[in-house]
Design a protein around this motif. Sequence first.
Motif, PDB file in Angstrom:
ATOM      1  N   VAL A  30       0.834  -1.202   0.000  1.00 23.50           N
ATOM      2  CA  VAL A  30       0.000   0.000   0.000  1.00 23.50           C
ATOM      3  C   VAL A  30       0.873   1.259   0.000  1.00 23.50           C
ATOM      4  N   MET A  31       1.931   1.242   0.818  1.00 31.81           N
ATOM      5  CA  MET A  31       2.838   2.395   0.844  1.00 31.81           C
ATOM      6  C   MET A  31       3.458   2.628  -0.530  1.00 31.81           C
ATOM      7  N   GLU A  32       3.876   1.557  -1.181  1.00 28.89           N
ATOM      8  CA  GLU A  32       4.513   1.673  -2.492  1.00 28.89           C
ATOM      9  C   GLU A  32       3.524   2.126  -3.559  1.00 28.89           C
ATOM     10  N   HIS A  33       2.311   1.606  -3.511  1.00 30.04           N
ATOM     11  CA  HIS A  33       1.326   1.887  -4.561  1.00 30.04           C
ATOM     12  C   HIS A  33       0.655   3.235  -4.385  1.00 30.04           C
ATOM     13  N   ASP A  34       0.350   3.596  -3.123  1.00 33.05           N
ATOM     14  CA  ASP A  34      -0.449   4.799  -2.872  1.00 33.05           C
ATOM     15  C   ASP A  34       0.330   5.937  -2.223  1.00 33.05           C
ATOM     16  N   GLY A  35       1.594   5.703  -1.915  1.00 28.33           N
ATOM     17  CA  GLY A  35       2.412   6.760  -1.343  1.00 28.33           C
ATOM     18  C   GLY A  35       2.059   7.138   0.080  1.00 28.33           C
ATOM     19  N   LEU A  36       1.373   6.252   0.797  1.00 30.78           N
ATOM     20  CA  LEU A  36       0.971   6.554   2.170  1.00 30.78           C
ATOM     21  C   LEU A  36       2.147   6.389   3.121  1.00 30.78           C
ATOM     22  N   SER A  37       2.053   7.048   4.266  1.00 31.20           N
ATOM     23  CA  SER A  37       3.013   6.819   5.342  1.00 31.20           C
ATOM     24  C   SER A  37       2.745   5.461   5.965  1.00 31.20           C
ATOM     25  N   PHE A  38       3.699   4.991   6.763  1.00 29.52           N
ATOM     26  CA  PHE A  38       3.512   3.706   7.429  1.00 29.52           C
ATOM     27  C   PHE A  38       2.264   3.729   8.297  1.00 29.52           C
ATOM     28  N   ASP A  39       2.090   4.762   9.103  1.00 29.78           N
ATOM     29  CA  ASP A  39       0.945   4.816  10.016  1.00 29.78           C
ATOM     30  C   ASP A  39      -0.374   4.840   9.262  1.00 29.78           C
ATOM     31  N   ASP A  40      -0.442   5.603   8.190  1.00 30.05           N
ATOM     32  CA  ASP A  40      -1.686   5.668   7.420  1.00 30.05           C
ATOM     33  C   ASP A  40      -1.963   4.336   6.722  1.00 30.05           C
ATOM     34  N   ALA A  41      -0.919   3.721   6.185  1.00 33.84           N
ATOM     35  CA  ALA A  41      -1.098   2.426   5.524  1.00 33.84           C
ATOM     36  C   ALA A  41      -1.509   1.358   6.531  1.00 33.84           C
ATOM     37  N   LEU A  42      -0.930   1.412   7.728  1.00 33.45           N
ATOM     38  CA  LEU A  42      -1.303   0.454   8.775  1.00 33.45           C
ATOM     39  C   LEU A  42      -2.785   0.567   9.082  1.00 33.45           C
ATOM     40  N   ARG A  43      -3.274   1.802   9.241  1.00 33.97           N
ATOM     41  CA  ARG A  43      -4.693   1.978   9.556  1.00 33.97           C
ATOM     42  C   ARG A  43      -5.574   1.417   8.441  1.00 33.97           C
ATOM     43  N   GLU A  44      -5.168   1.646   7.205  1.00 33.08           N
ATOM     44  CA  GLU A  44      -5.975   1.165   6.081  1.00 33.08           C
ATOM     45  C   GLU A  44      -5.988  -0.359   6.024  1.00 33.08           C
ATOM     46  N   VAL A  45      -4.829  -0.977   6.189  1.00 30.02           N
ATOM     47  CA  VAL A  45      -4.740  -2.439   6.114  1.00 30.02           C
ATOM     48  C   VAL A  45      -5.433  -3.092   7.299  1.00 30.02           C
ATOM     49  N   ALA A  46      -5.265  -2.516   8.476  1.00 27.64           N
ATOM     50  CA  ALA A  46      -5.894  -3.089   9.668  1.00 27.64           C
ATOM     51  C   ALA A  46      -7.411  -3.126   9.536  1.00 27.64           C
ATOM     52  N   GLN A  47      -7.987  -2.151   8.849  1.00 30.52           N
ATOM     53  CA  GLN A  47      -9.434  -2.112   8.680  1.00 30.52           C
ATOM     54  C   GLN A  47      -9.951  -3.320   7.908  1.00 30.52           C
ATOM     55  N   LYS A  48      -9.130  -3.873   7.035  1.00 33.52           N
ATOM     56  CA  LYS A  48      -9.599  -5.017   6.247  1.00 33.52           C
ATOM     57  C   LYS A  48      -8.916  -6.327   6.655  1.00 33.52           C
ATOM     58  N   THR A  49      -8.429  -6.359   7.887  1.00 36.48           N
ATOM     59  CA  THR A  49      -7.799  -7.573   8.400  1.00 36.48           C
ATOM     60  C   THR A  49      -8.589  -8.095   9.595  1.00 36.48           C
ATOM     61  N   THR A  50      -8.857  -9.389   9.599  1.00 36.03           N
ATOM     62  CA  THR A  50      -9.523 -10.039  10.725  1.00 36.03           C
ATOM     63  C   THR A  50      -8.614 -11.134  11.258  1.00 36.03           C
ATOM     64  N   PHE A  51      -8.581 -11.255  12.559  1.00 34.32           N
ATOM     65  CA  PHE A  51      -7.640 -12.176  13.208  1.00 34.32           C
ATOM     66  C   PHE A  51      -8.405 -13.117  14.130  1.00 34.32           C
ATOM     67  N   THR A  52      -8.119 -14.401  14.006  1.00 32.31           N
ATOM     68  CA  THR A  52      -8.738 -15.402  14.876  1.00 32.31           C
ATOM     69  C   THR A  52      -7.672 -16.031  15.750  1.00 32.31           C
TER      70      THR A  52
END
Length: 732
Positions: free
Chosen positions: A300-322
């Motif tokens: 996401v950082m490479e493709h969209d130019g986001l910072s680590f923190d912003d990319a983390l928030r975006e990825v975490a939103q679509k991640t589920t953990f069991t």
Amino acid sequence: MSRAEAAAPSVERANWTEVTPETLYAKLTTVARNLWWSWHPEVVSLFRDLDPVRWRQLDHNPIALLSEMTPQQVADRANEMVLYTRINQAHRRLKDYLSNTTHTWGARHAGVLGAKPVAYFSAEFGIHECVPIYSGGLGVLSGDHIKSASALGVPLVAIGLFYDQGYFRQHLDGDGYQQEEYVDTRVENLPMEPAVGKDGEPITVTIDTRDGKLLAKVWLMRVGRINLYLLDCDVEGNSPQDRQLTSRLYGGDRRTRIRQEMVLGVGGVKALKALAIDAGVYHLNEGHSAFAPLEVIREVMEHDGLSFDDALREVAQKTTFTTHTPVPAGHDRFEADLIEEHLGPLRDSLGISHDQLMGLGRVEPQNEQETFCMTVIGLKLSRKANAVSSLHGQVSRRMWAHLWPWRVEEEVPIGHITNGVHVASWLAQPMRQLYDKILPADWGYRQGEDEAWQNIYNVDPGELWETHNALKSRLLEFVRRRMSRQCRRRNEDESRIEAARNVLDPSALTIGFARRFATYKRADLFLRQLDAIAELINDVNRPVQFIFSGKAHPADEGGKSFIKRIANLRNDPKFAGRIVFLEDYDINVARHLVQGVDVWLNNPRRPLEASGTSGMKAVLNGGLNCSILDGWWAEAYNGQNGFAIGNGTQHVDDNITDARDAEDLFNVLRDEVIPLYYDRDTDGLPHKWIEFMIDSIVTLAARFSAHRMVIDYVRHSYVPAAGGLSSDMAAR
């Protein structure tokens, strides 16, 4: 033979002349190469009828079986056994199943996932005994999950590892001590092929580490409508040591484990990219794959130019953990130097420091003495997290509350979605035929709905009891065959072999216990009341017998000692023929046991059983559970659908808890289970017992089906993570 009977084969032969042997062979091969066949008993029986003896010897592997036959031999056998129509029907049914993607539950309720499917990561998948890439409950659960996702039409791809030696084969020596044997799996006998990219070339992914690159090729295995991608490090370009990296499941030291988990998580995400699969949701099934979100963040950082923190928030939103275990030792932890060696290059790409990376895997980010925990990073990099039973949810919130010190325990964001089992995989064919007679015509599609099972109340008690006893007889035949084989392998004398051929009594109350022999599961609990249990076993009028099976981890000496003590009871005249231990527990052994026992026993040390699914499989086949009120049973037991050991409490002193539970186990067997089982009418029917069987099926079959489980994940995790709306917030 009647004229009609004589005419039937000639009709088959007439049809047969229209098809070449090569065409027939090709149809069977097509069916064999999709594991859809494994949960359709009529297709299983088709393969069995080609050669029943070799079918059993080849671990029920249709590809291995077909590899030993020429097209002409298949054609001759099909003609002899009147198989042509069945072969054609199986091929057509598979084709229709795969093409029907618009009229499924998933098409109606999970449309948001259509363009961006769920990527389901798991370290093991237990689909069928002929595909040995699983060790136990976690793998079988993963297999059941993707089977139900297939049936429901949920857009999902699965990612795992290919272990060419799988988990170990278990044998007991003459002293009853577990011996482990690793056997190479012949890839050509497995239903998989190289996964290819858009260019049609086989895919190999590269994972960078500080000490060089790791390569992994990607295999494709088809499980109904679901594609399962398996990464394999046996690739040219890897060191000899790394070529063996994915050979064994849960083998090796910590360095081996972290490298396997790098391949699963980071390599798995890279494989998705190479396959041009744009996942909308990442489901991490346990912490083994928790490195995956880091690679997604990098993309996401490479493709969209986001910072680590912003990319983390975006990825975490679509991640589920069991999370699956309340046992501290079950959570993988790694020292800082191992993390830097393996994640250093990825950390550089993320633009974060070593301390920042370590902090993601620590409960206390600044505590340099704390190791890196895979469960912690899984929880931190996901916005949907769940345990696998209601009680496990409570335990998990308490266990990980320090991650959210500003919240009260009840508000810790870990919910629960209770596990379930894939009905079609575990339901015996005779029980299925009985259900087909009394349940709605579409019950198989609605198996996750309570209403679909209500007609069980209308079953004829005698027919249900006869069906159960037929399955019990089949189980005992299987046990005797296995036990005599064990004796022959140990070169025991003929008297021992003959005794093995006659173990167990079809009329006796039969109790099964089979699972991983971890010490907290307390397979030896009944040994604390051994003399009292001996009296029950040898009661002339109301005898009891036990069947045990299970593997201990090669490094678990405590679990191995449990196996030895139980297996060696066969040498004691008080227990000979009444307590047996079956070697080499696998899906095949489990299937026979859950389909045939009267009672399924489970006595873990509460609250260390996260869920447990074996008892759910027994429910489907009319078996009653006798269990500690832990895991799933704590929310399933209602007083008349099985039996409870104890009252759901535990002492702070484990020794006191064990002694108390052992006494409660004996008491419930003596005072509840045995009297109910042997309370018969003049026709030999235990009416009250049968009422318990019926209540167990009606109240539990839908609630603990994998269809219901997957539907819960879709509604409460997948759809919200993909940007849709959840029907409620039951799973936080």
